[in-house]
Design an enzyme around this catalytic site. Structure first.
Site, PDB file in Angstrom:
ATOM      1  N   GLU A 103      -3.897   0.080 -10.386  1.00 49.99           N
ATOM      2  CA  GLU A 103      -4.497  -0.835  -9.391  1.00 49.99           C
ATOM      3  C   GLU A 103      -6.033  -0.753  -9.510  1.00 49.99           C
ATOM      4  OE1 GLU A 103      -4.556   0.868  -5.417  1.00 49.99           O
ATOM      5  OE2 GLU A 103      -4.009  -1.057  -4.539  1.00 49.99           O
ATOM      6  N   ASN A 162      -5.839  -8.198  -3.801  1.00 45.09           N
ATOM      7  CA  ASN A 162      -5.696  -7.047  -4.688  1.00 45.09           C
ATOM      8  C   ASN A 162      -4.588  -7.455  -5.680  1.00 45.09           C
ATOM      9  OD1 ASN A 162      -5.284  -4.518  -5.830  1.00 45.09           O
ATOM     10  ND2 ASN A 162      -5.403  -3.437  -3.874  1.00 45.09           N
ATOM     11  N   LYS A 192      -1.039  -8.111  -3.922  1.00 43.91           N
ATOM     12  CA  LYS A 192      -0.505  -7.024  -3.083  1.00 43.91           C
ATOM     13  C   LYS A 192      -0.048  -7.548  -1.718  1.00 43.91           C
ATOM     14  CE  LYS A 192      -1.943  -2.313  -1.737  1.00 43.91           C
ATOM     15  NZ  LYS A 192      -2.977  -1.300  -2.065  1.00 43.91           N
ATOM     16  N   GLU A 212      -9.096  -1.265   2.885  1.00 38.44           N
ATOM     17  CA  GLU A 212      -8.412  -2.365   2.175  1.00 38.44           C
ATOM     18  C   GLU A 212      -8.158  -3.552   3.089  1.00 38.44           C
ATOM     19  OE1 GLU A 212      -5.390  -2.042  -0.948  1.00 38.44           O
ATOM     20  OE2 GLU A 212      -5.433   0.105  -0.499  1.00 38.44           O
ATOM     21  N   CYS A 224       0.427  -0.120  -5.401  1.00 33.79           N
ATOM     22  CA  CYS A 224       0.167   1.074  -4.593  1.00 33.79           C
ATOM     23  C   CYS A 224       1.018   1.172  -3.334  1.00 33.79           C
ATOM     24  CB  CYS A 224      -1.313   1.192  -4.284  1.00 33.79           C
ATOM     25  SG  CYS A 224      -1.712   2.868  -3.782  1.00 33.79           S
ATOM     26  N   ASN A 269      -3.856   3.790  -6.396  1.00 35.19           N
ATOM     27  CA  ASN A 269      -5.001   4.664  -6.075  1.00 35.19           C
ATOM     28  C   ASN A 269      -4.610   5.370  -4.789  1.00 35.19           C
ATOM     29  OD1 ASN A 269      -7.918   3.864  -7.475  1.00 35.19           O
ATOM     30  ND2 ASN A 269      -6.471   2.174  -7.489  1.00 35.19           N
TER      31      ASN A 269
HETATM   32  N1  CDT Z   1      -4.346   1.877  -2.646  1.00 37.34           N
HETATM   33  C1  CDT Z   1      -3.389   2.159  -1.747  1.00 37.34           C
HETATM   34  O1  CDT Z   1      -2.604   1.303  -1.348  1.00 37.34           O
HETATM   35  N2  CDT Z   1      -3.373   3.416  -1.276  1.00 37.34           N
HETATM   36  C2  CDT Z   1      -2.494   3.816  -0.239  1.00 37.34           C
HETATM   37  C3  CDT Z   1      -3.152   4.832   0.596  1.00 37.34           C
HETATM   38  C4  CDT Z   1      -2.542   4.872   1.919  1.00 37.34           C
HETATM   39  S1  CDT Z   1      -3.501   5.696   3.051  1.00 37.34           S
HETATM   40  C5  CDT Z   1      -4.500   4.578   3.718  1.00 37.34           C
HETATM   41  C6  CDT Z   1      -1.175   4.389  -0.741  1.00 37.34           C
HETATM   42  O2  CDT Z   1      -0.136   3.998  -0.178  1.00 37.34           O
HETATM   43  O3  CDT Z   1      -1.150   5.224  -1.627  1.00 37.34           O
END
Ligand code: CDT
Length: 314
Positions: free
Chosen positions: A47, A107, A124, A143, A169, A194
């Site tokens: 991502e 995204n 996303k 985000e 993600c 990420n």
């Molecule tokens: N990039 C992304 O979606 N990261 C989320 C972090 C969640 S905490 C705010 C994840 O689900 O890994």
């Protein structure tokens, strides 16, 4: 009969805010070449693979972050990646921040085949984090400030000899993600992520990040009889440590390849798409065993309502 797709997961280490697109594209090309040497049909990148994870910083005016977004794909800085992939005869899946001509911000994940054709695009769906500055956190996860939720759902595409889908993600944590694609016969799901190790709302979950990462992707693979490729941008980026542990997961739910480092690293697996049928046509024969008629709440209701609160919601 076997339908083998050799898949590479092109994990990235950190991208600094000061790194240029050209610096990053060079790293992606190194991974692509490693993939070509390893006989890969496709290399899956994480991502937001072109920039640092900028939602960790607040800006009053979101246009202050527009330089992290792509307005065309390929653009002048990403074209060398497309050109090299075409020269190598290898496909790739690339995550980036998309700014549309209408000013919408998504995204986004783009899948390109071995002949340089765009197979599909995914935006996303489940956008995590928060909208407003929360200075109590050691770093932000904004985000929800910078990206819109996509209403396009989880389409699948014909490519690489099978049925391919994508997710980004946070999408990987939701069973609906895989099931919606499973109901379209998906055989290979590509997921970039990420994931900061520190989860500010409940730091007790920090130690479980690696476990939860594999738990949800392995369950998604098994319960839908599909290959899943999960690809991280890991390591410590601008002071924030993120999970690596990229993995290629079989329709049995077993991990067949896993990254060893938190840096740029290619892992590969020969994925037999016909193995999906072993699960899709037995335990998870949806047409025979699913009970869609009793699953109504899944789409009718968003948040949970326990029985003692139902009255208040009527
Ligand atoms: N990039 C992304 O979606 N990261 C989320 C972090 C969640 S905490 C705010 C994840 O689900 O890994």
């Amino acid at each position: 009969m076997t339908r083998i797709v050799t898949v590479g997961a092109g994990q990235l280490g950190p991208i600094a805010a000061a790194d240029s697109r050209a610096d990053v594209v060079e790293r992606l090309i190194v991974l692509l070449r490693q993939g070509a040497d390893a006989g890969c049909d496709v290399v899956v990148f994480p991502e937001l693979a072109l920039t640092t994870f900028f939602p960790r910083w607040y800006t009053e005016d979101i246009a202050g972050h527009d330089h992290y977004f792509e307005t065309e794909m390929p653009g002048p800085e990403t074209k060398p990646l497309f050109d090299e992939a075409l020269r190598l005869g290898i496909g790739f899946c690339l995550g980036y921040a998309e700014l549309t001509p209408d000013g919408e911000r998504f995204n986004t994940y783009l899948l390109v085949d071995q002949r340089g054709r765009i197979v599909g695009k995914f935006r996303k769906v489940h956008i995590p984090g928060h909208e407003d500055d929360e200075p109590w956190r050691p770093f932000q996860h904004l985000e929800r400030r910078y990206f819109q939720e996509s209403d396009e759902g989880f389409p699948v595409f014909l490519g690489f000899g099978g049925v391919v889908g994508m997710a980004l993600c946070n999408d990987r944590r939701w069973p609906e993600t895989y099931r919606v694609m499973g109901l379209q016969g998906v055989e290979l799901v590509m997921i970039g992520y990420n994931t900061p190790i520190h989860y500010a709302p409940d730091p007790a979950q920090n130690a479980l990040q690696g476990f939860h990462n594999h738990l949800c992707m392995q369950a998604g693979a098994y319960q839908n009889g599909t290959w899943v490729v999960g690809v991280a941008k890991g390591g410590t980026e601008e002071g924030v440590e993120s999970l690596a542990q990229s993995a290629i997961i079989a329709p049995s739910g077993q991990i067949v390849a896993q990254a060893l480092t938190t840096a740029d690293e290619l892992i590969t697996a020969r994925c037999d798409l016909d193995l999906c049928a072993n699960f899709k046509e037995t335990l998870f024969d949806f047409a025979r065993y699913r009970r869609a008629e009793v699953y109504g709440l899944i789409t009718e209701r968003k948040g949970a309502i326990p029985p003692h609160e139902e009255e208040a919601h009527r």
